[in-house]
Structures are given as structure tokens and as C-alpha cells.
Design a protein around this motif. Structure first.
Motif, mmCIF file in Angstrom:
data_model
loop_
_atom_site.group_PDB
_atom_site.id
_atom_site.type_symbol
_atom_site.label_atom_id
_atom_site.label_comp_id
_atom_site.label_asym_id
_atom_site.label_seq_id
_atom_site.Cartn_x
_atom_site.Cartn_y
_atom_site.Cartn_z
ATOM 1 N N UNK A 39 0.831 -1.205 0.000
ATOM 2 C CA UNK A 39 0.000 0.000 0.000
ATOM 3 C C UNK A 39 0.866 1.257 0.000
ATOM 4 N N UNK A 40 1.926 1.262 0.780
ATOM 5 C CA UNK A 40 2.816 2.414 0.822
ATOM 6 C C UNK A 40 3.479 2.670 -0.520
ATOM 7 N N UNK A 41 3.905 1.585 -1.192
ATOM 8 C CA UNK A 41 4.534 1.743 -2.511
ATOM 9 C C UNK A 41 3.540 2.274 -3.526
ATOM 10 N N UNK A 42 2.275 1.831 -3.429
ATOM 11 C CA UNK A 42 1.250 2.321 -4.358
ATOM 12 C C UNK A 42 0.959 3.805 -4.120
ATOM 13 N N UNK A 43 0.931 4.232 -2.851
ATOM 14 C CA UNK A 43 0.705 5.647 -2.564
ATOM 15 C C UNK A 43 1.853 6.486 -3.114
ATOM 16 N N UNK A 44 3.084 6.015 -2.916
ATOM 17 C CA UNK A 44 4.244 6.731 -3.444
ATOM 18 C C UNK A 44 4.215 6.780 -4.960
ATOM 19 N N UNK A 45 3.833 5.652 -5.584
ATOM 20 C CA UNK A 45 3.780 5.584 -7.041
ATOM 21 C C UNK A 45 2.728 6.537 -7.599
ATOM 22 N N UNK A 46 1.533 6.519 -6.997
ATOM 23 C CA UNK A 46 0.477 7.406 -7.467
ATOM 24 C C UNK A 46 0.850 8.863 -7.309
ATOM 25 N N UNK A 47 1.499 9.198 -6.202
ATOM 26 C CA UNK A 47 1.937 10.578 -5.979
ATOM 27 C C UNK A 47 2.991 10.978 -6.996
ATOM 28 N N UNK A 48 3.881 10.033 -7.337
ATOM 29 C CA UNK A 48 4.914 10.322 -8.330
ATOM 30 C C UNK A 48 4.331 10.604 -9.706
ATOM 31 N N UNK A 49 3.293 9.845 -10.074
ATOM 32 C CA UNK A 49 2.653 10.059 -11.377
ATOM 33 C C UNK A 49 1.932 11.411 -11.393
#
Length: 420
Positions: A39-49
Motif C-alpha cells: 500500500x505504501x509503494x502504491x501511494x508513493x507511485x500514485x503521488x509520483x505520477x
């Protein structure tokens, strides 16, 4: 009004960009417990996009520090050798290189992107050539007091740049290479110089993926131009630069509208690229995500185009077909491509090009009937689209070497003729 709204929208979204950046930094920090969870990696990924999509991008760096030439790694000094309000002439000098090499003036497109879009083009050419490039200004950075900039003034700039190369070393020829949009105006400028028997006429023209005669093959670009009146383009595409910019009140075709047009041609591909970027970041594949981010950092760095230049290009190149019809005028005189008799001509097209499709650039051979066959060549590169003509593996492995053989062949023919 639209430009002012766009500027206001960017300012309003600034807190969203900052929040996305802060969220990404927080969730990639190994001290944050959730950075180790899916979940943390997905939040970071979405924020990066989100951060990438909303980023405000200025002119990218050239990022050409060294190049392999003549068996050695040479440092590159990037020098502005001639300054003008709407664009500079930039030289890529190989430090410590004493050997004289073939000289190429690379004319970058003035169609919404910065000249840095040709970074890979320059890097490949530098291996065996001395390279100069037209570094066009963002029109919103040019004060309105500098006046209008249309096709005629553009051609004057090209002729001034060619004169500079000749004056720098009149004993050696140079070649002019146009990528996409400038192809018809490079040909027109060369025709003027040829008719005047000017000493700064180039030894050859390399025209790549350019709209010489858009009647030769139809694309979405040509249909859009033909199906709308010039007044429609003036009303819907031209806007005044807001007061907060150096070029305040200048009429321009905004880069953000050009970017929207680019995206609308392949929306699924761009959406898919950002979805894949999200997946790569979520899976920890930073290398793949960085490649996507680097591409869009360049692709989404757009420049405004002077209104007169944009409208005249649409009118003369895409609607009236003035150059191939023999009706293009420059400072009150007709441009006569038939005057070109001893300038080499190489045309390059991509088989899958959906912007300047095959046959549009090759048409240059038809409108320059007095160039001898020995000075002509045409290359249709298989399996490449528009950007593949000047960027990527096939550019480096196939097209660039072909250009090298052509220009050196032209110089050999001219040297033999002079010695006879």
C-alpha cells in the motif's frame, strides 16, 4: 483570456504538486513503516505520477557533456555564437579536437518543443561532424517590442545563420539539415541563396520528415488544416501572453495547446504509458519508470510559437501549398526552387510517420528539377514513425550513417569538380 486562465490554473494547482511531492518523499523514506508495504509503494507511485503530470517544465538541459569522436572521448562545450531575439545559433564544440570535420547546421523545428528535443540527433551527429543548431526562443519570453515574427523573418534568420558559418570558415562547405517543420523553409531559403549565387549557399540539404508538399499523402494533421479556415485557427488557437511573462501581450500559439494536440492524436498510448509508470513504481522498477519520466519531461516541455509564424505556416504549407505550387513569396520576390542546381538533396522519411507521412518530404525532388541525379538521394526508413527518424536506435544505426555517407559524397564530388 485562455492563456490567463491556464496560468491561473497552474498557480492554483501548485499546492497539489507540492502535496504530491511531499507524499512521495514521505512514502519512499525507509524510516516510514508503510514504505515497506504494498500500500505504501502504491501511494508513493500514485503521488509520483501526479507530480509528473502536473509539473511545470522549463527548457530542458542539453545533457551532452562528452562524445566519442576519432577514437577518443571529447568534452563538449555548448556555445551561443550568434544571438537574436527569436532564436540563437548554438555550437557544440569538441574541446581539444584539432581535426576539421564535416560541418552541419541542424535546423530544429519551431512547432511547440524546444531544440533539446533533438538531443539524440545532435549526439549522434557529433561523432563524425561539427554541429551547430538553431535554438529557437519561447515566444512568451520575447518582449512584444521586438515585433512580429513570421515566415519571411524566419527565413532571414536561416540565411543569417548560414552566412555566419560561411564567414567563420569560407574555405570549407557546410550542410543544412532540417527536421520536420523547417524543411519547406530551409528549401525556400536555399532557393533564394542559389538564385542570388550567394557564397553562403549550403553544399547540400538534408530534409527529414518535413511537409514539403502535404498534398502528396494525407494525415490527421493535413485534414485538420484543410477542414478549418485560417480565421478559425486565428480565433481558437491564438492567445495573448499574460502580464506575468516577459513577452506580455504578444500573440502566440501556446505550447499547452500544441501539447494537447499531440496527446489527442494518441491518447490511449499516453494513458497507458502513465499507467505502466505507476505499475513500475509500485513494483520497485525505478529504472523503467525513470525512462518514462525522462521521456515526458522532454515531451511535455513545450514552447509558445509566435502567432504570425504559426498562422502563415498553416496557410502557406498546409492550405495553399505555396512552395510546391511555385507561389511562395519572400520580401516581394518569388521563391524559385528551380534555381537550385548544384546543392545536394537528401530526403528522409519514416515508413510509419503519421505526422509528415511518406511522399510529403520526397516531393522536394519534384520541385527541384535542376539538381543533377548524382547529387540526389532518398531514404525511406522502415518500421519508424515520426520521432524515430531523428531519435532512437534506427536513427543512430541506419539514418545517421546514411547522412554521413551522403554529405561526404557531396563534398568529394564538389572537390573533384573544383580540381578539374
Amino acid at each position: 483570456m485562455l492563456y490567463s486562465l491556464y496560468d491561473a490554473r497552474n498557480r492554483a494547482l501548485a499546492p497539489v504538486r507540492w502535496m504530491a511531492e511531499a507524499t512521495r518523499l514521505a512514502f519512499v523514506n525507509p524510516l516510514h513503516p508503510m514504505s515497506w508495504t504494498p500500500m505504501g509503494r502504491m501511494i508513493a507511485a500514485g503521488s509520483g505520477v501526479v507530480e509528473s503530470l502536473l509539473a511545470e517544465r522549463g527548457k530542458p538541459d542539453w545533457d551532452i557533456d562528452t562524445v566519442e569522436s576519432e577514437g577518443k572521448k571529447r568534452p563538449i562545450a555548448i556555445e551561443t555564437v550568434l544571438e537574436k531575439p527569436f532564436g540563437n545559433l548554438v555550437r557544440f564544440r569538441k574541446v581539444g579536437m584539432s581535426k576539421k570535420q564535416t560541418r552541419i547546421l541542424l535546423v530544429a523545428p519551431m512547432s511547440g518543443h524546444f531544440a533539446t528535443l533533438l538531443r539524440d540527433t545532435v549526439r549522434a551527429l557529433l561523432k563524425e561532424n561539427e554541429v551547430w543548431i538553431t535554438d529557437w526562443a519561447n515566444a512568451s519570453d520575447v518582449p512584444d517590442a521586438e515585433g512580429k515574427f513570421g515566415i519571411e523573418r524566419y527565413m532571414e534568420y536561416l540565411m543569417d545563420f548560414m552566412a555566419f558559418l560561411h564567414e567563420e570558415d569560407s574555405s570549407r562547405p557546410f550542410h543544412i539539415m532540417a527536421v520536420c517543420q523547417p524543411a519547406p523553409l530551409v528549401l525556400a531559403s536555399t532557393a533564394i541563396l542559389a538564385e542570388d549565387k550567394a557564397p553562403h549557399c549550403p553544399a547540400s540539404m538534408i530534409l527529414m520528415g518535413g511537409p514539403i508538399d502535404t498534398r502528396a499523402s494525407e494525415t490527421a494533421v493535413t485534414r485538420a488544416a484543410l477542414n478549418r479556415s485560417i480565421d478559425w485557427f486565428r480565433t481558437h488557437m491564438i492567445h495573448r501572453v499574460p502580464p506575468s511573462f516577459r513577452g506580455a501581450n504578444r500573440r502566440v500559439y501556446p505550447g499547452f495547446l500544441q501539447l494537447r494536440a499531440f496527446w489527442s492524436m494518441n491518447p490511449a498510448r499516453h494513458a497507458g504509458a502513465h499507467w505502466n509508470m505507476f505499475k513500475h513504481l509500485s513494483q520497485g522498477d525505478g529504472e523503467s519508470a525513470d525512462r518514462t519520466r525522462a521521456f515526458y519531461d522532454e515531451y511535455m516541455a513545450v514552447a509558445d510559437v509566435a502567432a504570425d509564424f504559426f498562422l502563415e505556416t498553416v496557410d502557406h504549407v498546409f492550405k495553399k501549398h505555396s512552395l510546391p505550387k511555385g507561389e511562395l513569396m519572400w520580401n516581394g520576390r518569388k521563391v524559385n526552387p528551380e534555381a537550385i542546381t548544384d546543392v545536394g538533396l537528401l530526403t528522409v522519411e519514416g515508413e510509419l510517420d503519421d505526422i509528415s507521412s511518406p511522399a510529403q518530404t520526397e516531393a522536394a525532388h519534384d520541385i527541384c528539377p535542376n539538381i543533377p541525379e548524382s547529387l540526389r538521394d532518398h531514404l525511406l526508413q522502415e518500421n519508424v514513425g515520426h520521432y524515430g527518424i531523428f531519435n532512437g536506435r534506427r536513427w543512430r544505426d541506419n539514418i545517421c550513417p546514411h547522412i554521413g555517407e551522403f554529405v561526404r559524397g557531396i563534398e568529394a564530388q564538389k572537390a573533384k569538380k573544383q580540381a578539374a
